[in-house]
Design a protein around this motif. Structure first.
Motif, PDB file in Angstrom:
ATOM      1  N   UNK A   1      34.201  41.860  39.226  1.00 50.54           N
ATOM      2  CA  UNK A   1      35.474  42.095  38.537  1.00 50.54           C
ATOM      3  C   UNK A   1      36.088  43.449  38.880  1.00 50.54           C
ATOM      4  N   UNK A   2      35.324  44.531  38.977  1.00 52.60           N
ATOM      5  CA  UNK A   2      35.940  45.815  39.371  1.00 52.60           C
ATOM      6  C   UNK A   2      36.540  45.824  40.773  1.00 52.60           C
ATOM      7  N   UNK A   3      36.157  44.873  41.622  1.00 54.35           N
ATOM      8  CA  UNK A   3      36.780  44.805  42.947  1.00 54.35           C
ATOM      9  C   UNK A   3      38.275  44.516  42.860  1.00 54.35           C
ATOM     10  N   UNK A   4      38.721  43.991  41.722  1.00 52.36           N
ATOM     11  CA  UNK A   4      40.149  43.691  41.555  1.00 52.36           C
ATOM     12  C   UNK A   4      41.012  44.948  41.521  1.00 52.36           C
TER      13      UNK A   4
ATOM     14  N   UNK B   1      33.488  30.257  40.943  1.00 47.62           N
ATOM     15  CA  UNK B   1      32.133  29.718  41.025  1.00 47.62           C
ATOM     16  C   UNK B   1      31.316  30.093  39.797  1.00 47.62           C
ATOM     17  N   UNK B   2      31.486  31.302  39.326  1.00 46.68           N
ATOM     18  CA  UNK B   2      30.794  31.728  38.108  1.00 46.68           C
ATOM     19  C   UNK B   2      31.213  30.856  36.919  1.00 46.68           C
ATOM     20  N   UNK B   3      32.501  30.608  36.784  1.00 50.63           N
ATOM     21  CA  UNK B   3      32.991  29.828  35.648  1.00 50.63           C
ATOM     22  C   UNK B   3      32.528  28.376  35.757  1.00 50.63           C
ATOM     23  N   UNK B   4      32.532  27.843  36.963  1.00 43.29           N
ATOM     24  CA  UNK B   4      32.015  26.487  37.155  1.00 43.29           C
ATOM     25  C   UNK B   4      30.539  26.401  36.777  1.00 43.29           C
ATOM     26  N   UNK B   5      29.801  27.452  37.085  1.00 44.08           N
ATOM     27  CA  UNK B   5      28.369  27.469  36.797  1.00 44.08           C
ATOM     28  C   UNK B   5      28.105  27.671  35.300  1.00 44.08           C
TER      29      UNK B   5
ATOM     30  N   UNK C   1      47.348  37.870  41.351  1.00 44.44           N
ATOM     31  CA  UNK C   1      46.571  37.792  40.118  1.00 44.44           C
ATOM     32  C   UNK C   1      47.017  36.611  39.260  1.00 44.44           C
ATOM     33  N   UNK C   2      48.301  36.314  39.264  1.00 41.45           N
ATOM     34  CA  UNK C   2      48.793  35.150  38.523  1.00 41.45           C
ATOM     35  C   UNK C   2      48.239  33.858  39.108  1.00 41.45           C
ATOM     36  N   UNK C   3      48.148  33.806  40.442  1.00 42.72           N
ATOM     37  CA  UNK C   3      47.530  32.639  41.079  1.00 42.72           C
ATOM     38  C   UNK C   3      46.076  32.491  40.631  1.00 42.72           C
ATOM     39  N   UNK C   4      45.352  33.614  40.616  1.00 40.01           N
ATOM     40  CA  UNK C   4      43.952  33.570  40.196  1.00 40.01           C
ATOM     41  C   UNK C   4      43.831  33.207  38.721  1.00 40.01           C
ATOM     42  N   UNK C   5      44.707  33.756  37.902  1.00 43.33           N
ATOM     43  CA  UNK C   5      44.663  33.450  36.471  1.00 43.33           C
ATOM     44  C   UNK C   5      44.877  31.954  36.232  1.00 43.33           C
ATOM     45  N   UNK C   6      45.804  31.362  36.965  1.00 44.38           N
ATOM     46  CA  UNK C   6      46.022  29.923  36.808  1.00 44.38           C
ATOM     47  C   UNK C   6      44.772  29.142  37.192  1.00 44.38           C
ATOM     48  N   UNK C   7      44.127  29.517  38.292  1.00 47.64           N
ATOM     49  CA  UNK C   7      42.896  28.836  38.708  1.00 47.64           C
ATOM     50  C   UNK C   7      41.799  28.995  37.657  1.00 47.64           C
ATOM     51  N   UNK C   8      41.682  30.185  37.096  1.00 45.69           N
ATOM     52  CA  UNK C   8      40.659  30.442  36.083  1.00 45.69           C
ATOM     53  C   UNK C   8      40.912  29.608  34.832  1.00 45.69           C
ATOM     54  N   UNK C   9      42.153  29.607  34.353  1.00 42.81           N
ATOM     55  CA  UNK C   9      42.468  28.860  33.138  1.00 42.81           C
ATOM     56  C   UNK C   9      42.362  27.352  33.347  1.00 42.81           C
TER      57      UNK C   9
ATOM     58  N   UNK D   1      44.162  42.834  48.354  1.00 41.46           N
ATOM     59  CA  UNK D   1      44.821  41.700  49.010  1.00 41.46           C
ATOM     60  C   UNK D   1      44.064  41.232  50.248  1.00 41.46           C
ATOM     61  N   UNK D   2      43.275  42.118  50.867  1.00 43.06           N
ATOM     62  CA  UNK D   2      42.558  41.762  52.091  1.00 43.06           C
ATOM     63  C   UNK D   2      41.435  40.760  51.827  1.00 43.06           C
ATOM     64  N   UNK D   3      40.920  40.739  50.606  1.00 40.21           N
ATOM     65  CA  UNK D   3      39.785  39.850  50.322  1.00 40.21           C
ATOM     66  C   UNK D   3      39.955  39.100  49.001  1.00 40.21           C
ATOM     67  N   UNK D   4      41.175  39.044  48.495  1.00 43.86           N
ATOM     68  CA  UNK D   4      41.380  38.457  47.167  1.00 43.86           C
ATOM     69  C   UNK D   4      41.013  36.981  47.114  1.00 43.86           C
ATOM     70  N   UNK D   5      41.314  36.247  48.171  1.00 41.00           N
ATOM     71  CA  UNK D   5      41.007  34.812  48.178  1.00 41.00           C
ATOM     72  C   UNK D   5      39.506  34.576  48.001  1.00 41.00           C
ATOM     73  N   UNK D   6      38.696  35.312  48.736  1.00 40.23           N
ATOM     74  CA  UNK D   6      37.247  35.155  48.627  1.00 40.23           C
ATOM     75  C   UNK D   6      36.731  35.633  47.269  1.00 40.23           C
ATOM     76  N   UNK D   7      37.322  36.709  46.763  1.00 42.16           N
ATOM     77  CA  UNK D   7      36.924  37.226  45.453  1.00 42.16           C
ATOM     78  C   UNK D   7      37.239  36.219  44.348  1.00 42.16           C
ATOM     79  N   UNK D   8      38.416  35.635  44.423  1.00 46.67           N
ATOM     80  CA  UNK D   8      38.798  34.631  43.445  1.00 46.67           C
ATOM     81  C   UNK D   8      37.856  33.430  43.493  1.00 46.67           C
TER      82      UNK D   8
END
Length: 261
Positions: A39-42, A60-64, A91-99, A48-55
């Protein structure tokens, strides 16, 4: 904290596969890694260089373990890049995926953080941030689980003035999306929305009355001052010189007492 992040994206891709193989229940060190490393990597300037992989790793954590959605949403709200619109959209894209992958049982616990982000994003001066935020209501899962009738009493009052403020937005897409969200809210709980509309009308009327009283009081002050100076008298303001609200009587006050306060 530098702008160079060589290899972080590749490491996160590998880590995503490792997270997928975690055994349940998650070990304390796995949860600690999520909270203190992922989470602190955010907050990095070069996220932006690694956000896709971080997301992907976060999902994966939430799925688990679905319970991790609460600290994840809290972490996103904590590290939200309010100063940079392009990052906000990521971040909005990631938030939508998380929710979208979150289970409804945790909605009430993460809702305060979601509303904080959503409300500030709708109020943003950058039209692309507002547009991306309003597109969240096109997601049927979010519209039902987060913004649905169960939490209307929390969501509607927070967003009502923000959505109404977008009615005259210069961007036609933002205006259209805001109108669509309003129509959706009316379908979800029309009675609550109508009550909020009446309360908004009352607030505007009260504000207009207060503004009129302020202007009248300043006019009275100016007239009293001009008259006193013209006649060589000391300037003394009494309560009868002001337009007063019926529930707030004003005691006599001199200009010298005002200066003392």
């Amino acid at each position: 904290d530098t702008l160079r992040h060589n290899g972080i994206g590749e490491l996160l891709e590998i880590l995503g596969s490792i997270i997928n193989g975690f055994a349940l229940p998650l070990k304390s060190e796995h949860l600690r890694f999520l909270l203190t490393a992922l989470l602190p990597l955010h907050r990095s300037p070069g996220v932006k260089a690694y956000h896709h992989q971080l997301s992907y790793c976060v999902i994966q954590y939430i799925d688990k373990d679905p319970s991790t959605v609460v600290p994840v949403v809290k972490g996103l709200a904590k590290y939200w890049p309010w100063a940079e619109s392009s990052k906000q959209i990521l971040f909005l894209n990631e938030l939508e995926d998380v929710l979208e992958v979150a289970t409804p049982e945790y909605a009430s616990r993460m809702l305060p953080y979601v509303l904080k982000v959503i409300s500030r994003s709708i109020a943003s001066e950058h039209f692309q941030v507002v547009e991306r935020t309003l597109y969240l209501w096109n997601n049927e899962v979010l519209a039902a689980n987060i913004f649905g009738q169960q939490y209307a009493h929390l969501v509607f009052p927070r967003l009502h003035p923000l959505l109404r403020a977008k009615e005259n937005h210069w961007n036609p897409t933002v205006k259209s999306l805001a109108d669509e969200v309003v129509r959706l809210f009316k379908r979800v709980d029309g009675e609550l929305w109508a009550r909020l509309e009446l309360e908004a009308v009352d607030r505007r009327a009260n504000e207009e009355r207060r503004r009129a009283r302020r202007e009248a009081n300043w006019d009275a002050l100016k007239r009293k001052h001009v008259s006193a100076v013209a006649n060589g008298r000391p300037v003394v303001m009494t309560s009868d010189a002001f337009v007063q609200p019926p529930d707030a009587p004003m005691s006599q006050l001199t200009l010298e007492e005002s200066a003392a306060h």
